[in-house]
Design an enzyme around this catalytic site. Sequence first.
Site, PDB file in Angstrom:
ATOM      1  N   TYR A  74      -1.903  -0.779  10.390  1.00 28.13           N
ATOM      2  CA  TYR A  74      -2.003  -1.074   8.949  1.00 28.13           C
ATOM      3  C   TYR A  74      -0.762  -0.544   8.217  1.00 28.13           C
ATOM      4  O   TYR A  74      -0.121  -1.269   7.441  1.00 28.13           O
ATOM      5  CB  TYR A  74      -3.280  -0.431   8.390  1.00 28.13           C
ATOM      6  CG  TYR A  74      -3.516  -0.700   6.922  1.00 28.13           C
ATOM      7  CD1 TYR A  74      -4.149  -1.861   6.502  1.00 28.13           C
ATOM      8  CD2 TYR A  74      -3.101   0.198   5.946  1.00 28.13           C
ATOM      9  CE1 TYR A  74      -4.360  -2.120   5.154  1.00 28.13           C
ATOM     10  CE2 TYR A  74      -3.304  -0.044   4.596  1.00 28.13           C
ATOM     11  CZ  TYR A  74      -3.939  -1.204   4.202  1.00 28.13           C
ATOM     12  OH  TYR A  74      -4.136  -1.455   2.866  1.00 28.13           O
ATOM     13  N   SER A 101       0.862  -1.197   0.000  1.00 34.45           N
ATOM     14  CA  SER A 101       0.000   0.000   0.000  1.00 34.45           C
ATOM     15  C   SER A 101       0.888   1.232   0.000  1.00 34.45           C
ATOM     16  O   SER A 101       2.020   1.189   0.507  1.00 34.45           O
ATOM     17  CB  SER A 101      -0.877   0.017   1.255  1.00 34.45           C
ATOM     18  OG  SER A 101      -1.508   1.281   1.408  1.00 34.45           O
TER      19      SER A 101
HETATM   20  P1  NAD Z   1     -11.427  -6.251   0.925  1.00 36.97           P
HETATM   21  O1  NAD Z   1     -11.747  -6.122   2.380  1.00 36.97           O
HETATM   22  O2  NAD Z   1     -12.519  -6.022  -0.063  1.00 36.97           O
HETATM   23  O3  NAD Z   1     -10.772  -7.656   0.623  1.00 36.97           O
HETATM   24  C1  NAD Z   1      -9.848  -8.265   1.490  1.00 36.97           C
HETATM   25  C2  NAD Z   1      -9.906  -9.747   1.256  1.00 36.97           C
HETATM   26  O4  NAD Z   1      -8.995 -10.405   2.136  1.00 36.97           O
HETATM   27  C3  NAD Z   1     -11.295 -10.324   1.541  1.00 36.97           C
HETATM   28  O5  NAD Z   1     -11.623 -11.234   0.510  1.00 36.97           O
HETATM   29  C4  NAD Z   1     -11.105 -11.035   2.861  1.00 36.97           C
HETATM   30  O6  NAD Z   1     -11.990 -12.109   3.032  1.00 36.97           O
HETATM   31  C5  NAD Z   1      -9.657 -11.517   2.702  1.00 36.97           C
HETATM   32  N1  NAD Z   1      -9.069 -11.891   3.983  1.00 36.97           N
HETATM   33  C6  NAD Z   1      -9.004 -11.171   5.127  1.00 36.97           C
HETATM   34  N2  NAD Z   1      -8.429 -11.892   6.096  1.00 36.97           N
HETATM   35  C7  NAD Z   1      -8.101 -13.095   5.556  1.00 36.97           C
HETATM   36  C8  NAD Z   1      -7.494 -14.271   6.054  1.00 36.97           C
HETATM   37  N3  NAD Z   1      -7.090 -14.362   7.336  1.00 36.97           N
HETATM   38  N4  NAD Z   1      -7.304 -15.310   5.208  1.00 36.97           N
HETATM   39  C9  NAD Z   1      -7.700 -15.237   3.925  1.00 36.97           C
HETATM   40  N5  NAD Z   1      -8.323 -14.157   3.390  1.00 36.97           N
HETATM   41  C10 NAD Z   1      -8.517 -13.094   4.206  1.00 36.97           C
HETATM   42  O7  NAD Z   1     -10.230  -5.223   0.681  1.00 36.97           O
HETATM   43  P2  NAD Z   1      -9.425  -4.872  -0.655  1.00 36.97           P
HETATM   44  O8  NAD Z   1      -9.429  -3.402  -0.790  1.00 36.97           O
HETATM   45  O9  NAD Z   1      -9.851  -5.713  -1.797  1.00 36.97           O
HETATM   46  O10 NAD Z   1      -7.953  -5.269  -0.191  1.00 36.97           O
HETATM   47  C11 NAD Z   1      -7.151  -6.221  -0.868  1.00 36.97           C
HETATM   48  C12 NAD Z   1      -5.693  -5.918  -0.554  1.00 36.97           C
HETATM   49  O11 NAD Z   1      -5.331  -4.659  -1.141  1.00 36.97           O
HETATM   50  C13 NAD Z   1      -5.395  -5.786   0.948  1.00 36.97           C
HETATM   51  O12 NAD Z   1      -4.151  -6.354   1.247  1.00 36.97           O
HETATM   52  C14 NAD Z   1      -5.355  -4.287   1.153  1.00 36.97           C
HETATM   53  O13 NAD Z   1      -4.585  -3.913   2.262  1.00 36.97           O
HETATM   54  C15 NAD Z   1      -4.706  -3.859  -0.167  1.00 36.97           C
HETATM   55  N6  NAD Z   1      -4.925  -2.461  -0.505  1.00 36.97           N
HETATM   56  C16 NAD Z   1      -6.173  -1.988  -0.762  1.00 36.97           C
HETATM   57  C17 NAD Z   1      -6.324  -0.639  -1.081  1.00 36.97           C
HETATM   58  C18 NAD Z   1      -7.656  -0.056  -1.384  1.00 36.97           C
HETATM   59  O14 NAD Z   1      -7.737   1.176  -1.485  1.00 36.97           O
HETATM   60  N7  NAD Z   1      -8.703  -0.834  -1.546  1.00 36.97           N
HETATM   61  C19 NAD Z   1      -5.203   0.201  -1.133  1.00 36.97           C
HETATM   62  C20 NAD Z   1      -3.950  -0.325  -0.855  1.00 36.97           C
HETATM   63  C21 NAD Z   1      -3.819  -1.662  -0.554  1.00 36.97           C
END
Ligand code: NAD
Length: 255
Positions: free
Chosen positions: A159, A146
Amino acid sequence: MNELFSLDGRIALVTGASAGLGAHFAEVLADAGAQVWLGARRVDKLQALQSELRAKGGKAETVALDVTDAASVQHAFDTMREAGAVPDIVVNNAGVGLGTPALSTSEQDWDQVVDTNLKGAWLAATEAARRLVAAERKGSIVNIASILGERVGAFVAPYAASKAGLTHLTKALALEWARHGIRVNALCPGYIATDINRDFLASEDGDRMRKRIPQRRFGEARDLDGPLLLLASDAGRYMTGTAIAADGGHLVSGL
Ligand code: NAD
């Protein structure tokens, strides 16, 4: 398309594929020709996505996976192995966010965030690499970090720390595993509306943040397709230990 971007014959595991960016990444990799294993705890959601991808002609499989649990990670890799699959692309996408002031953050909150975002990626990466090395096969690990691993914001201390750790872990593993032909890179998204942040992005504070992004917009999942395919495929074969931001310029916003 340049053939280096093709993922024909490749086997990918996407962790946290039941929702958000992970579900999108799985679709992108399947569209590029990979057999994609969808890993997460909510198997019913994964099966729905598997059906969607198969209906489009993609190769998709489902495996139950809790990245915070070493036994679950090992079991998932054993399940794939029994089906003849050793993933040579691992997208460490599973992650959780938490928006609380540091002083109201409990030990359990810290553990959940760091265990998922940092230890979870470590467990999946090492399990994959161990098997690739034993099979004398090359691979690519893409850690979804991120921009909060590069710069900080308020109320996201665990985070931000977990993502900074993930970017550093990326570099450490890249150094050790280059000799085995395993590349390890980080993709650092800016803000993209998903369950993890939807409420914040729609708030007034979220809108103020949007105006500080040089491109003046939040990202869409498809803004990450190019960087993801570059890092996962042979198009990025000379890249390892890098952290690529896809953030509309957010990291270079003026102070
Ligand atoms: P989201 O909450 O929609 O998806 C997260 C996913 O991770 C979900 O499917 C959840 O079930 C899964 N998960 C959580 N804990 C878990 C575990 N213990 N075992 C297996 N699966 C697990 O969020 P997102 O935005 O799709 O995030 C995906 C990745 O992208 C994350 O690592 C997040 O930190 C990163 N990210 C997102 C953004 C953003 O703006 N959306 C920005 C930077 C980084």
